[in-house]
Design a protein around this motif. Structure first.
Motif, PDB file in Angstrom:
ATOM      1  N   THR A   1      -0.129  10.899   4.223  1.00 52.87           N
ATOM      2  CA  THR A   1      -1.562  10.647   4.172  1.00 52.87           C
ATOM      3  C   THR A   1      -2.047  10.070   5.502  1.00 52.87           C
ATOM      4  O   THR A   1      -1.256   9.581   6.312  1.00 52.87           O
TER       5      THR A   1
ATOM      6  N   LYS B   1       8.213   8.431  -0.231  1.00 48.37           N
ATOM      7  CA  LYS B   1       9.175   7.630   0.531  1.00 48.37           C
ATOM      8  C   LYS B   1       8.438   6.522   1.275  1.00 48.37           C
ATOM      9  O   LYS B   1       7.596   6.772   2.122  1.00 48.37           O
TER      10      LYS B   1
ATOM     11  N   PRO C   1       0.858  -1.188   0.000  1.00 51.42           N
ATOM     12  CA  PRO C   1       0.000   0.000   0.000  1.00 51.42           C
ATOM     13  C   PRO C   1       0.893   1.237   0.000  1.00 51.42           C
ATOM     14  O   PRO C   1       1.966   1.229   0.603  1.00 51.42           O
TER      15      PRO C   1
END
Ligand SMILES: Cc1cc2nc3c(=O)[nH]c(=O)nc-3n(C[C@H](O)[C@H](O)[C@H](O)COP(=O)(O)OP(=O)(O)OC[C@H]3O[C@@H](n4cnc5c(N)ncnc54)[C@H](O)[C@@H]3O)c2cc1C
Ligand SMILES: Cc1cc2nc3c(=O)[nH]c(=O)nc-3n(C[C@H](O)[C@H](O)[C@H](O)COP(=O)(O)OP(=O)(O)OC[C@H]3O[C@@H](n4cnc5c(N)ncnc54)[C@H](O)[C@@H]3O)c2cc1C
Lengths: 422, 482
Positions: free
Chosen positions: A134, A69, A63
């Motif tokens: 995120t 990075k 994922p």
């Protein structure tokens, strides 16, 4: 079993639409391990479908959130598919009057904060690189910062998650209210699991108001041993800082930074009390924007190790002494940015890889004696290839393996990256 | 249970550590949920971690289910014994093992009473924040298993936020250490999953807790309103103003009446009472308290009192903490519910509860953690009136359904236990429950630790993972899932 790339891409295109599948490039490699295909599902059901397809085809999946990075963890054993959450970028609901928000995993922290700020609220967390990190990524890596002193970390802020499992199950756990003890707390299990149990597609958080006023102060002295007692006195006092952070570097004076939030008039009283706790220690106001974050530790990191260190608050001084003692003969330069909770970022830079490896193994043994941990999150690939980045010697490892076995029996998700090669 | 096994257990814990006499076993037949009773085959009281491990090993070898028990104050039947099974009472494991003030950590055995932790660290100016109303009797082990809350969880969080490490005896008798005194250890947060797992994943034998420094000042305000709507609006406005009180509790007319009769707290007779407690640095509390007072007035409070001394403050809280027990003065029997709703739904849900109560012809008293939206409706009834118990149970369930529909939860702190396992499917879909069961299968593949609690349908762990297929009887509408 390995399907050929053409069939695989055709199957994926059928699932998520042709424009959301592309062959991987060199830039998509993770820790030097190349990937085959990048796929960007558009909703949770598509995430689940992609995972199921990958499992049926015997492929591994990494994922990816902010994506630039994916450094954390051991190098992956294999990366066939990169499952990007880029399109899952919506704030689903901001129930501002209830101070909760539900957000898709691919939404950046900064974007979420912008939406929340419209109603004077925030996710009370300051992770690294908020503009690109995120929600799924910070959850998977359990990334936090100075605000943990007052608000805790992600595990304390997350109320519910939706996850997709490799068999295509889409499951919700937890809820949208602050208080809920129905069933097992899977949001906590997912936090810090590095995407090895399921892919988080959505999460709900409890929120806090944006502070009406912030005051920061920097205390400085020539030695950590002069600042550390102040840190302990602050912890043992009735002061209520929202952040307390010790910054120590080789060849520079250390600093103890404190952050207070609240009503301006009440903050002055706290600052006065702080002055009484730190007699004879130089103090100066610090602009909240100048509050030091860990990002600069990654600058010029080609020959650097960046570790997450955890010791007890009362051992921070001992940690610094140990780092100093170990670094000198190896000619390492070092920098530590530690929260008062005892958790911090340590950067070690050397002129050769051998010195880094030696330093890490000695430091790990020392930190182990302090009952703490030292995980190497960034390391030059040659160094990474020769160590277990987590360095955990866990009695719970067999149990962790059984958990992985239940959630992901075919080792689809991020194989080899986590603790004990999970 | 075979006498050979009883003998073996006795050999581990000693004669005083084993109860097998039918009369004595009855003491353990239920917890705080007294309408469900099962007499176990044996009760063992280990006096050390080694005892505990040895007892669990025997259970595992013989495939005997076991149920851990703290003080038995649980309100959802979590410590209800299994027929033919063993109850493992942890009351003798009650030592505080370590007090580390510089790091604000305390290590305890599971049978330590919640309040004892606070008393132990009070001389240093610290306290243990989670404070269930049962804190003077319930154990830390029980708190960990239930993820217990209390009035002050609004600001300080629940048990899960204060447990840093756990030493467990797994259902196969193995010992693992999860977490510890330092934070963020690498690996899965299995400790986070264990907290609130209601004894279904193993038994905690050593628990590392975080203790918290006492704030500089604590102030408690009592405000009387004409209606729960007004009081509910005040709660929302206080939070929306960016103030985070240490506690906001609400009581309605019926609970005030009961509490007054029991402890004479001097509450005003009103339709809704709020207790708002602020703590923190003195200047901040003073300024915020002014704002809270303004908000309460604005929402219609007709009487506002600020407790002027610690003694006055204690009296105000005494009434609140005694409210459940005091219900006995108003009705012979009651069912306590434990639903959660989003705070903004408070006025509406309270109105709908009133409608349900009127329709059922039974009184419902409300006393609850308003700041968290954690309702504790008390459905009052009289067991001796034929049919009334059933009406009360239906009403209690309807209230819970209302909470779930409002976006909340079937339990905020009392746990699912036996009482609510059948409600789990009102909140979670089958894949959600199946996914939770994966954790169960990793910890306890034989389902020996407190089996048949929490989940409506335990899954066989050797079973191939797959989607749930309804049983033909369910499809035919003959039998329900639970
Ligand atoms: C050398 C180095 C450089 C870094 N540079 C940056 C940088 O420039 N920008 C930046 O944002 N961060 C960077 N980070 C830090 C890290 O990526 C951040 O902590 C960030 O918070 C993670 O968020 P992300 O969205 O970028 O996640 P990613 O880096 O994409 O992923 C982190 C981990 O989480 C897993 N994951 C991601 N999304 C999900 C999901 N939805 N469900 C399950 N698992 C998931 C991934 O598989 C991976 O194991 C860096 C870290 C290192 C070690
Ligand atoms: C008057 C009254 C007021 C209450 N108020 C509150 C309140 O404000 N907030 C709240 O949260 N609860 C409240 N409760 C409920 C109850 O006190 C809590 O659930 C408490 O945590 C139970 O503790 P115990 O020691 O009595 O546990 P028990 O009832 O003995 O056991 C509870 C559960 O924990 C398991 N268990 C016990 N010890 C262990 C262990 N060491 N390892 C693993 N599992 C274990 C048992 O198997 C069982 O499932 C109240 C109860 C009463 C009677």
């Amino acid at each position: 079993m390995m399907v050929d790339a053409e069939t695989l891409q055709a199957d994926l295109r059928a699932l998520v639409g042709a424009e959301h599948v592309r062959p991987a490039t060199a830039a998509d490699a993770i820790d030097g391990v190349p990937a085959q295909v990048v796929v960007e599902p558009g909703d949770a059901a598509e995430v689940a479908a992609v995972l199921r397809l990958a499992r049926d085809a015997g492929l591994s999946v990494a994922p990816r959130g902010g994506g630039s990075k994916l450094g954390w963890g051991n190098p992956p054993r294999r990366v066939d598919l990169i499952l990007s959450t880029r399109r899952l970028d919506r704030v689903v609901e901001h129930a501002w009057a209830d101070m909760t928000a539900t957000v898709q995993a691919g939404c950046t922290v900064a974007q979420l904060q912008r939406v929340l700020a419209e109603h004077g609220q925030r996710l009370a967390l300051d992770p690294l690189w908020p503009a690109t990190a995120t929600i799924g990524g910070i959850l998977a890596t359990n990334d936090s910062g100075a605000l943990r002193a007052r608000f805790g970390t992600l595990r304390d802020l997350v109320l519910g998650v939706t996850i997709a499992l490799p068999d295509g199950t889409l499951a919700r756990s937890g809820g949208k209210v602050v208080k809920n003890v129905a069933g097992y707390d899977l949001p906590k299990l997912m936090t810090g699991a590095l995407g090895t149990l399921g892919v988080i597609t959505e999460a709900t958080f409890r929120l806090y108001p944006l502070p009406s006023h912030v005051s920061c102060v920097r205390l400085s002295a020539s030695e950590v041993s002069a600042l550390h007692p102040v840190l302990l006195r602050v912890l043992d006092s009735t002061l209520a800082p929202s952040g307390v952070q010790l910054h120590a570097r080789q060849g520079a004076a250390p600093a103890l930074d404190l952050r207070f939030e609240g009503i301006a008039a009440a903050l002055d009283a706290q600052l006065e009390q702080l002055a009484r706790l730190a007699p004879g220690i130089a103090s100066q106001p610090l602009a909240p924007e100048a509050w030091p974050t860990a990002e600069p530790l990654w600058d010029d990191a080609d020959l650097a190790l960046i570790c997450k260190a955890s010791v007890l608050p009362a051992q921070l001084d001992a940690l610094v002494q140990t780092i100093r003692r170990v670094s000198a003969p190896l000619r390492l330069s070092w920098e530590l940015l530690a929260q008062a909770a005892g958790v911090g970022w340590l950067r070690l830079a050397a002129t050769n890889e051998q010195a880094l490896l030696a330093a890490l193994s000695i430091l790990r043994a020392e930190v182990g004696r302090l009952h703490g941990s030292l995980a190497a999150l960034h390391a030059p690939s040659a160094v990474k290839a020769r160590l277990d980045v987590w360095g955990a010697d866990e009695s719970a490892l067999p149990l962790m393996r059984r958990v992985k076995e239940q959630f992901d029996p075919q080792r689809v998700l991020n194989p080899g990256r986590f603790v004990g090669g999970i | 249970m075979h006498p050979r096994i009883i003998d073996e257990l006795r050999a581990i814990v000693g004669t005083h550590g084993l109860i097998a006499e039918p009369e004595q076993l009855r003491t353990y037949e239920c917890d705080g949920l007294t309408n469900l009773r099962v007499v176990p085959s044996a009760v063992v009281l280990p006096a050390s971690g080694e005892h505990l491990q040895a007892v669990v090993r025997v259970c595992h070898r013989e495939r005997i289910p076991f149920v851990a028990r703290g003080s038995g104050t649980g309100l959802s039947g979590g410590a209800l014994p299994v027929e033919g099974g063993v109850v493992i009472s942890l009351s003798r494991l009650n030592r505080i093992l370590e007090v580390d003030i510089p790091n604000a950590r305390v290590v305890v055995e599971p049978g330590v009473i919640n309040l004892d932790v606070t008393e132990r660290v009070a001389p240093f100016g610290y306290f243990y924040a989670p404070d269930p109303s049962s804190q003077s009797v319930c154990t830390i082990g029980g708190n960990v298993a239930e993820n217990s809350g209390g009035a002050h969880c609004l600001k300080y969080g629940f048990t899960a936020n204060h447990v840093l490490g756990l030493k467990l005896v797994l259902p196969d008798g193995e010992i693992v250490q999860l977490g510890g005194k330092t934070l963020d250890p690498p690996g899965y947060d299995l400790m986070g999953v264990f907290v609130g797992s209601e004894g279904t994943l193993g038994i905690a034998t050593e628990i590392t807790l975080r203790v918290v420094k006492r704030p500089e000042v604590v102030q408690t305000l009592l405000a009387a309103f004409h209606s729960t709507d007004e009081a509910g609006a005040a709660v929302s406005e206080i939070i929306a103003a960016g103030i985070l009180p240490a506690a906001i509790e609400m009581m309605d007319a019926l609970s005030i009446q009961a509490a007054e009769a029991a402890v004479h707290a001097g509450y005003p007779q009103c339709d809704a009472l709020l207790l708002v407690e602020l703590d923190g640095p003195a200047a901040e509390v003073a300024l915020s308290m002014e704002r809270v007072t303004e908000i309460c007035r604005g929402c219609g409070a007709w009487e506002i009192r600020l407790a002027q001394s610690e003694a006055e403050r204690m009296v105000v809280w005494k009434g609140r903490k005694a409210a459940f027990a005091a219900m006995g003065r108003v009705a012979p029997d009651y069912i306590v519910q434990d639903g959660v709703i989003p705070r903004t739904a408070l006025p509406r849900v309270l109105r709908e509860i009133r409608q349900l109560s009127e329709a059922a012809g039974l009184r419902v008293a409300n006393v609850f953690h308003a700041g968290d939206g954690n309702l504790h409706p008390l459905v009052l009834y009289d067991r001796s009136v034929p049919g009334q118990e059933h009406i009360a149970e239906t009403l209690a369930f309807d209230i819970i359904k209302l909470c779930v529909q409002a976006g909340g939860s079937i339990t905020g702190e009392h746990g699912v236990g036996r009482e609510k396992q059948k409600y789990m499917s009102t909140m979670y879909a089958e894949p959600d429950l199946d996914t939770m069961q994966l954790v169960r299968c990793a910890f306890d593949p034989q389902h020996l630790a407190n089996p048949d609690k929490v989940f409506p349908r335990p899954r066989l762990c050797a079973e191939k993972q797959g989607r749930y297929e309804p049983h033909p009887l369910e499809q035919a509408g003959v039998a329900e899932l639970f």
